[in-house]
Design an enzyme around this catalytic site. Sequence first.
Site, PDB file in Angstrom:
ATOM      1  N   CYS A 109       0.851  -1.182   0.000  1.00 57.64           N
ATOM      2  CA  CYS A 109       0.000   0.000   0.000  1.00 57.64           C
ATOM      3  C   CYS A 109       0.891   1.238   0.000  1.00 57.64           C
ATOM      4  O   CYS A 109       1.926   1.253   0.676  1.00 57.64           O
ATOM      5  CB  CYS A 109      -0.872  -0.016   1.253  1.00 57.64           C
ATOM      6  SG  CYS A 109      -1.960   1.396   1.425  1.00 57.64           S
ATOM      7  N   HIS A 112      -9.266  -3.692  -1.921  1.00 59.98           N
ATOM      8  CA  HIS A 112      -8.241  -2.972  -1.149  1.00 59.98           C
ATOM      9  C   HIS A 112      -8.585  -1.480  -1.087  1.00 59.98           C
ATOM     10  O   HIS A 112      -8.546  -0.866  -0.009  1.00 59.98           O
ATOM     11  CB  HIS A 112      -6.869  -3.189  -1.797  1.00 59.98           C
ATOM     12  CG  HIS A 112      -5.743  -2.446  -1.143  1.00 59.98           C
ATOM     13  ND1 HIS A 112      -4.647  -3.073  -0.583  1.00 59.98           N
ATOM     14  CD2 HIS A 112      -5.522  -1.106  -0.966  1.00 59.98           C
ATOM     15  CE1 HIS A 112      -3.822  -2.157  -0.080  1.00 59.98           C
ATOM     16  NE2 HIS A 112      -4.327  -0.954  -0.312  1.00 59.98           N
ATOM     17  N   GLU A 113      -8.950  -0.910  -2.246  1.00 63.34           N
ATOM     18  CA  GLU A 113      -9.232   0.537  -2.292  1.00 63.34           C
ATOM     19  C   GLU A 113     -10.541   0.871  -1.580  1.00 63.34           C
ATOM     20  O   GLU A 113     -10.625   1.885  -0.869  1.00 63.34           O
ATOM     21  CB  GLU A 113      -9.248   1.039  -3.740  1.00 63.34           C
ATOM     22  CG  GLU A 113      -7.941   0.841  -4.503  1.00 63.34           C
ATOM     23  CD  GLU A 113      -6.693   1.304  -3.756  1.00 63.34           C
ATOM     24  OE1 GLU A 113      -6.789   2.249  -2.950  1.00 63.34           O
ATOM     25  OE2 GLU A 113      -5.620   0.704  -3.968  1.00 63.34           O
ATOM     26  N   HIS A 156     -10.171   1.228   2.089  1.00 63.43           N
ATOM     27  CA  HIS A 156      -9.655   2.528   2.555  1.00 63.43           C
ATOM     28  C   HIS A 156     -10.793   3.495   2.876  1.00 63.43           C
ATOM     29  O   HIS A 156     -10.671   4.343   3.759  1.00 63.43           O
ATOM     30  CB  HIS A 156      -8.748   3.169   1.487  1.00 63.43           C
ATOM     31  CG  HIS A 156      -7.334   2.676   1.498  1.00 63.43           C
ATOM     32  ND1 HIS A 156      -6.530   2.716   2.617  1.00 63.43           N
ATOM     33  CD2 HIS A 156      -6.559   2.133   0.512  1.00 63.43           C
ATOM     34  CE1 HIS A 156      -5.329   2.219   2.323  1.00 63.43           C
ATOM     35  NE2 HIS A 156      -5.328   1.858   1.058  1.00 63.43           N
TER      36      HIS A 156
HETATM   37 CO    CO Z   1      -3.704   1.023   0.030  1.00 64.34          CO
END
Ligand code: CO
Length: 189
Positions: free
Chosen positions: A115, A159-160, A163
Amino acid sequence: MKINMDVIIRDDNPLLREKSVDVTLPLSAEDKELLTAMITYVRDSRDEELAEKENLRPAVGLAAPQVGVLKRMIAVVVDEWKNDDEVILHEFALVNPRIVAHSEAKSMLSNGEGCLSVDEVIEGYVPRFARIRVRGYDLLREQHVEIKAHGYLSIVLQHEIDHLNGIMFYDHINKEEPWKPIENALLID
Ligand code: CO
C-alpha cells in the site's frame, strides 16, 4: 493539484482509520479535480521514468483518504494478462463505489499486498472475495457503471474500497500465522 509521495499520508495518520462520506453527484469542480489527480497518479506511476522524476511509487490504486480527503472516491489501473502476449487494461475513477454482490470463494495474492500508505513490507495472506460486483459512478466514462471483477482487479478494488471504510490490508492478515493457507482460496501470482 498534483499528487506525489509527499502528499500521500502514511498509516501513522489517524485519518486513514476514518470512514469516508458519500460524494454528491454531479461532481463538484473540486471533487473532479481531486479524482483526476488520483487517476493521473496511478497512470503515471506505471511509467518508470515519470515515476522516478515525479516521486511516484508504482501503484495500481489510490483512495481519496490517502491524500487526507475523507470522500468515497478511488482510482484503479490494473493490467489483466489474458495470455503471455495479450493484456487488457482496466481503468476506473470511481465515485461512491459499493460491492453489491460477492462470491463465497476467496482469493489472495500469493505474495501478499502492499500500500502507498505503508512504507514497510507487511507479510501475509490477505483473503478477499474471489469475485465481486461493484457499482458506482465512473468519471472516466462519465456514467454509472457495474463492474464484474475477478482475479487481481477484484483484489485491488476491495483494497481501495477498504480505505473508504478505514480498513488497512494488514487488518485481514492472520496475526499468529500470516501465511497460513486458507481452504479453497485461489492464489493469484
Ligand atoms: Co492502500
